[in-house]
Design an enzyme around this catalytic site. Structure first.
Site, PDB file in Angstrom:
ATOM      1  CD1 TRP A  28      42.938  30.196  10.282  1.00  0.00           C
ATOM      2  CD2 TRP A  28      42.244  30.346  12.408  1.00  0.00           C
ATOM      3  NE1 TRP A  28      43.130  31.493  10.694  1.00  0.00           N
ATOM      4  CE2 TRP A  28      42.713  31.608  11.996  1.00  0.00           C
ATOM      5  CE3 TRP A  28      41.740  30.208  13.700  1.00  0.00           C
ATOM      6  CZ2 TRP A  28      42.712  32.718  12.842  1.00  0.00           C
ATOM      7  CZ3 TRP A  28      41.735  31.309  14.545  1.00  0.00           C
ATOM      8  CH2 TRP A  28      42.217  32.541  14.118  1.00  0.00           C
ATOM      9  CG  HIS A  50      38.514  21.335   2.867  1.00  0.00           C
ATOM     10  ND1 HIS A  50      39.551  20.428   2.925  1.00  0.00           N
ATOM     11  CD2 HIS A  50      39.088  22.545   2.640  1.00  0.00           C
ATOM     12  CE1 HIS A  50      40.692  21.075   2.750  1.00  0.00           C
ATOM     13  NE2 HIS A  50      40.449  22.359   2.573  1.00  0.00           N
ATOM     14  CD  GLU A  81      42.740  19.324   4.624  1.00  0.00           C
ATOM     15  OE1 GLU A  81      42.210  19.871   5.602  1.00  0.00           O
ATOM     16  OE2 GLU A  81      43.721  19.806   4.028  1.00  0.00           O
ATOM     17  N   GLY A 113      48.103  22.296   0.650  1.00  0.00           N
ATOM     18  CA  GLY A 113      49.123  22.013   1.658  1.00  0.00           C
ATOM     19  C   GLY A 113      50.398  21.424   1.088  1.00  0.00           C
ATOM     20  CB  SER A 131      50.001  26.000  -2.143  1.00  0.00           C
ATOM     21  OG  SER A 131      50.062  24.699  -1.571  1.00  0.00           O
ATOM     22  N   GLY A 159      44.638  28.063   3.440  1.00  0.00           N
ATOM     23  CA  GLY A 159      44.884  27.209   4.602  1.00  0.00           C
ATOM     24  C   GLY A 159      46.097  27.695   5.377  1.00  0.00           C
ATOM     25  N   GLY A 160      47.219  27.027   5.183  1.00  0.00           N
ATOM     26  CA  GLY A 160      48.432  27.273   5.969  1.00  0.00           C
ATOM     27  C   GLY A 160      48.804  28.746   6.127  1.00  0.00           C
TER      28      GLY A 160
END
Ligand code: PEP
Length: 249
Positions: A10, A95, A97, A173, A213, A234-235
């Site tokens: 999340w 991760h 990020e 993403g 994605s 993710g999204g």
């Protein structure tokens, strides 16, 4: 047979109230779904709400990072014993990020991985190349380097719960997804590196997830690849219906 694992990341989304609302809708949709393992990794502030909601459902709760010290003067950090005492069972480590924005290195990934395994948590260790590395033909080298350093000084016995996620950074993403074939090739590289470090038997049982994605409309073709043992999402994991569609690929 490796049981597939569908994990929701999340990131920095949802309040505790939104977490409760997510589980109210999500749990009935996946009730009785035993083909795959399901893990939701909310922000730390939502863990309590997530664990209370998911109790008895078979959906496990993870987090997105862990510090390698058990306690001490490390302002802003969260340790493995703290997570275990809450009922957290999984943790995302390394991760992209974290690597890109927060100074995560291969060495700190290794420390976090060791700590998670020592604490009995299931680490989902993320590796993956950036676009320039792929375009320069360096993808395999990058994956091998990230794996070797992440797995450094961990025995096969200690690593039993390890899960790896192949997450090409250019696909996270961005709406761009690795084709199932490209992902499967990268997974094979990771598996061969795991075989080098931990031995062939370990590598055969190692679950390697794909992340980047993943959406309801591409999940089934990705999951059809025998090399792909699940997804880190993710999204598309923020919406209960869309994550359910992925879980039920
Ligand atoms: C991720 O954050 O691990 C991820 C794969 O994100 P997304 O599905 O949004 O690309």
């Amino acid at each position: 047979m490796r049981k597939k694992l569908l994990a929701a990341n999340w990131k920095m989304h949802k309040t505790p109230e939104e977490t409760l609302a997510f589980f109210r809708e999500f749990l009935p949709l996946v009730a009785g779904h035993s083909r795959d393992e399901i893990v939701v990794c909310p922000p730390y502030t939502d863990v309590h709400a997530a664990i209370q909601s998911a109790e008895g459902s078979g959906v496990a709760i993870g987090v997105q990072n862990v510090h390698w010290k058990a306690d001490g003067a490390y302002t802003g950090e969260i340790s493995a014993p703290m997570l275990v005492s809450l009922g957290v069972t999984h943790v995302i480590v390394g991760h992209s990020e974290r690597r890109q924005y927060f100074g995560e290195t291969d060495d700190t990934v290794n420390l976090r991985l060791k700590t998670a395994l020592e604490a009995g948590l299931t680490p989902i260790c993320c590796v993956g190349e950036v676009l320039e590395e792929r375009e320069a033909g360096l993808c395999d080298d990058v994956l091998r380097r990230q794996c070797v350093r992440a797995f450094h000084a961990i025995s096969a016995k200690k690593a039993a719960k390890l899960v790896v996620a192949y997450e090409p950074v250019w696909a996270i993403g961005t709406g761009k997804t690795a084709t199932p074939e490209v992902a499967a090739e990268a997974h094979a590289v990771i598996r061969s590196e795991a075989a080098e470090v931990f031995g062939p038997e370990f590598a055969v049982n190692l679950r390697i997830l794909y992340g980047g994605s993943v959406k309801p409309d591409n999940a089934s073709s990705l999951m059809a690849q025998p090399e792909i043992d699940g997804a880190l999402v993710g999204g598309a994991s923020l919406d209960p219906k869309s994550f359910t569609a992925i879980v039920k690929y």
